[in-house]
Design a protein around this motif. Structure first.
Motif, PDB file in Angstrom:
ATOM      1  N   GLU A  49       0.847  -1.194   0.000  1.00  0.00           N
ATOM      2  CA  GLU A  49       0.000   0.000   0.000  1.00  0.00           C
ATOM      3  C   GLU A  49       0.883   1.243   0.000  1.00  0.00           C
ATOM      4  O   GLU A  49       1.837   1.339   0.769  1.00  0.00           O
ATOM      5  CB  GLU A  49      -0.891   0.005   1.239  1.00  0.00           C
ATOM      6  CG  GLU A  49      -1.820   1.198   1.299  1.00  0.00           C
ATOM      7  CD  GLU A  49      -2.708   1.194   2.533  1.00  0.00           C
ATOM      8  OE1 GLU A  49      -3.723   1.889   2.494  1.00  0.00           O
ATOM      9  OE2 GLU A  49      -2.374   0.514   3.518  1.00  0.00           O
ATOM     10  N   ALA A  51       2.749   2.322  -2.565  1.00  0.00           N
ATOM     11  CA  ALA A  51       3.816   2.212  -3.566  1.00  0.00           C
ATOM     12  C   ALA A  51       3.537   0.958  -4.392  1.00  0.00           C
ATOM     13  O   ALA A  51       2.537   0.279  -4.179  1.00  0.00           O
ATOM     14  CB  ALA A  51       5.177   2.120  -2.902  1.00  0.00           C
ATOM     15  N   ARG A  52       4.432   0.671  -5.317  1.00  0.00           N
ATOM     16  CA  ARG A  52       4.293  -0.570  -6.098  1.00  0.00           C
ATOM     17  C   ARG A  52       5.652  -1.250  -6.166  1.00  0.00           C
ATOM     18  O   ARG A  52       6.688  -0.625  -5.955  1.00  0.00           O
ATOM     19  CB  ARG A  52       3.745  -0.301  -7.503  1.00  0.00           C
ATOM     20  CG  ARG A  52       4.686   0.423  -8.422  1.00  0.00           C
ATOM     21  CD  ARG A  52       4.052   0.665  -9.797  1.00  0.00           C
ATOM     22  NE  ARG A  52       4.926   1.509 -10.585  1.00  0.00           N
ATOM     23  CZ  ARG A  52       5.903   1.057 -11.364  1.00  0.00           C
ATOM     24  NH1 ARG A  52       6.118  -0.238 -11.477  1.00  0.00           N
ATOM     25  NH2 ARG A  52       6.664   1.885 -12.039  1.00  0.00           N
ATOM     26  N   SER A  63       3.677   4.452  -6.806  1.00  0.00           N
ATOM     27  CA  SER A  63       2.486   3.754  -7.289  1.00  0.00           C
ATOM     28  C   SER A  63       1.909   4.459  -8.505  1.00  0.00           C
ATOM     29  O   SER A  63       2.108   5.662  -8.705  1.00  0.00           O
ATOM     30  CB  SER A  63       1.436   3.645  -6.188  1.00  0.00           C
ATOM     31  OG  SER A  63       1.091   4.917  -5.718  1.00  0.00           O
ATOM     32  N   GLU A  67      -4.081   3.574  -8.165  1.00  0.00           N
ATOM     33  CA  GLU A  67      -3.756   2.216  -7.731  1.00  0.00           C
ATOM     34  C   GLU A  67      -3.458   2.259  -6.236  1.00  0.00           C
ATOM     35  O   GLU A  67      -2.429   2.764  -5.820  1.00  0.00           O
ATOM     36  CB  GLU A  67      -2.538   1.693  -8.495  1.00  0.00           C
ATOM     37  CG  GLU A  67      -2.152   0.284  -8.132  1.00  0.00           C
ATOM     38  CD  GLU A  67      -0.916  -0.177  -8.873  1.00  0.00           C
ATOM     39  OE1 GLU A  67       0.191   0.280  -8.519  1.00  0.00           O
ATOM     40  OE2 GLU A  67      -1.061  -0.984  -9.794  1.00  0.00           O
ATOM     41  N   CYS A  70      -0.844  -2.933  -4.501  1.00  0.00           N
ATOM     42  CA  CYS A  70      -0.079  -3.657  -5.515  1.00  0.00           C
ATOM     43  C   CYS A  70       0.185  -5.061  -4.970  1.00  0.00           C
ATOM     44  O   CYS A  70       0.724  -5.201  -3.869  1.00  0.00           O
ATOM     45  CB  CYS A  70       1.232  -2.930  -5.787  1.00  0.00           C
ATOM     46  SG  CYS A  70       2.397  -3.860  -6.776  1.00  0.00           S
TER      47      CYS A  70
END
Length: 131
Positions: A49, A51-52, A63, A67, A70
């Motif tokens: 949560e 970021a990705r 991110s 979104e 991820c």
């Protein structure tokens, strides 16, 4: 996760309070795992949560727009000695059971990053076990 630390303590004759959970993000999907981990355990179903996870660079990235979560690839968790030194390319990512976070803190996961870890702290990046 506690069992991983307990088994390592018994095998290597170490003290439980001197171990921590060490994570390594694999580049594999659940379907590509065919055997048990030699050391520790494979964990799947984690979500990132804030970021990705970039599979190409194997590190944290910003991110994408709209979104929220991820899905993470398979994570290998094993026990390692507690270390006081801080690596500038590792973000100690808090892991929680649910997105509400408190009081469901589980452990800190080590995630590679190209940016200073402070960036991810300010962004509130966390791993979530159950969405």
């Amino acid at each position: 996760l506690t069992a991983i630390k307990q088994v390592t303590c018994q095998v290597q004759q170490l003290e439980l309070n001197k171990l921590q959970v060490v994570t390594e993000i694999t580049k594999r999907d659940v379907k590509q795992i065919e055997t048990l981990a030699r050391d520790g355990a494979y964990v799947c179903g984690l979500y990132l949560e804030g970021a990705r996870w970039d599979m190409a660079s194997n590190s944290l990235e910003d991110s994408k727009p709209k979104e929220m979560f991820c899905k993470m690839p398979v994570v290998q968790c094993r026990a390692g000695m507690v270390s006081d030194k801080e690596d500038k390319n590792i973000y100690q990512c808090p892991t929680y059971c649910t997105p509400t976070r408190r009081p469901y803190y589980v452990f800190p996961a080590q995630l590679r990053t190209k940016y200073p870890p402070a960036k991810w702290v300010l962004a509130g990046v966390a791993l979530i076990l159950d969405i």
